[in-house]
Design an enzyme around this catalytic site. Structure first.
Site, short mmCIF file in Angstrom:
data_model
loop_
_atom_site.label_atom_id
_atom_site.label_comp_id
_atom_site.label_asym_id
_atom_site.label_seq_id
_atom_site.Cartn_x
_atom_site.Cartn_y
_atom_site.Cartn_z
N LEU A 104 0.88 -1.16 0.00
CA LEU A 104 0.00 0.00 0.00
C LEU A 104 0.92 1.21 0.00
O LEU A 104 1.99 1.19 0.61
CB LEU A 104 -0.88 0.01 1.25
CG LEU A 104 -1.94 -1.10 1.35
CD1 LEU A 104 -2.69 -1.00 2.69
CD2 LEU A 104 -2.92 -1.04 0.20
N ASP A 105 0.50 2.27 -0.68
CA ASP A 105 1.32 3.48 -0.71
C ASP A 105 1.52 4.04 0.70
O ASP A 105 0.73 3.76 1.59
CB ASP A 105 0.64 4.56 -1.57
CG ASP A 105 0.48 4.13 -3.02
OD1 ASP A 105 1.25 3.26 -3.45
OD2 ASP A 105 -0.41 4.66 -3.69
N LYS A 106 2.52 4.87 0.84
CA LYS A 106 2.82 5.45 2.16
C LYS A 106 1.60 6.20 2.72
O LYS A 106 1.32 6.15 3.91
CB LYS A 106 4.02 6.41 2.03
CG LYS A 106 4.54 6.91 3.35
CD LYS A 106 5.84 7.68 3.16
CE LYS A 106 6.23 8.36 4.46
NZ LYS A 106 7.41 9.20 4.31
#
Ligand code: URA
Length: 238
Positions: A104-106
């Site tokens: 998952l993106d930051k």
């Protein structure tokens, strides 16, 4: 899993590094089936042998599965010199071979499975398996019906092909909150899909992956072990 060395067994179960547990073994602190064992290379049958450290039973857990509600601001990696990772959040972990299943993106929140089960991870991530992933999105502007349909049919995100069919459900009358179910997992896929129809994702949270649904009781940053039923269902449909 069969037989493994005593020092690995103890290190896997979080009793210390290989060097540390070797010292404990040599000091006679470890017994196997009620006999003190002083050689680190002694082979343990993880199914049947009873291992005690200072008289306390150390059961062997082969595969472990955590559900994390990933908060924003941490990266989906196992370790990083500068940034906090999702593994840093699992404070009671014993094993050193855990990894997040997918990324998952930051700035994305939500469901992340953390395990050492490589086979399950492969089955959940393999592009051909088309495991459903459901996300909640908050958008910069209202989503028109045309754009909603385009997203469902497939949009051009700069790959060889259009995105695969998805499902998009609007959640409010302002039409800026939606749930979307996709069966692929390309880099920044959700953000790129909404970008392709001239919109922008301002908040993104994963709600489910295959049969595994984010536990609503977990606040961002919190985690728990999967139940045996959750593990079984994931394996069945992966
Ligand atoms: N799609 C994105 O754009 N970001 C994520 O973190 C997951 C899916």
């Amino acid at each position: 899993m069969g037989k493994i060395r005593l020092d690995k067994y103890l290190a896997d179960m979080g009793l210390g590094t290989r060097t540390e547990v070797k010292k404990d073994i040599k000091k006679g602190r470890i017994s196997v089936n009620e006999e003190i064992v002083k050689s680190p290379e002694y082979k343990i049958d993880t199914q049947t042998d009873i291992v005690l450290a200072d008289g306390k039973e150390i059961a062997y857990e082969e595969l472990v599965y955590y559900m994390l509600n990933k908060p924003q601001g941490v990266i989906s990696a196992t370790e990083d010199r500068r940034e906090k990772t999702v593994l840093d959040l699992i404070s009671d972990k014993k094993r050193k071979d855990l990894f997040p299943v997918g990324r998952l993106d930051k700035d994305t929140e939500g469901l992340l499975l953390i395990t050492n089960d490589g086979e399950l991870a492969h089955n959940l991530l393999a592009p051909k398996k088309h495991v459903d992933k459901k996300y909640f999105v908050r958008l910069k502007t209202a989503l028109s019906e045309d754009n909603r349909k385009q997203l469902e049919e497939g949009v051009d995100i700069g790959e060889d092909k259009l995105t695969m069919p998805s499902q998009v459900f609007l959640l409010n009358k302002e039409k800026d909150e939606a749930e979307i179910i996709i069966r692929e997992g390309k880099f920044h896929q959700i953000k790129r899909m909404f970008h392709a129809v001239g919109n922008e994702v301002i908040f993104l949270k994963r709600l489910s992956m295959g049969s595994l649904v984010l536990d609503e009781n977990l606040l961002p940053g919190e985690y728990r072990l999967l139940t045996p039923e959750e593990i079984e269902r994931l394996k069945e449909n992966a």
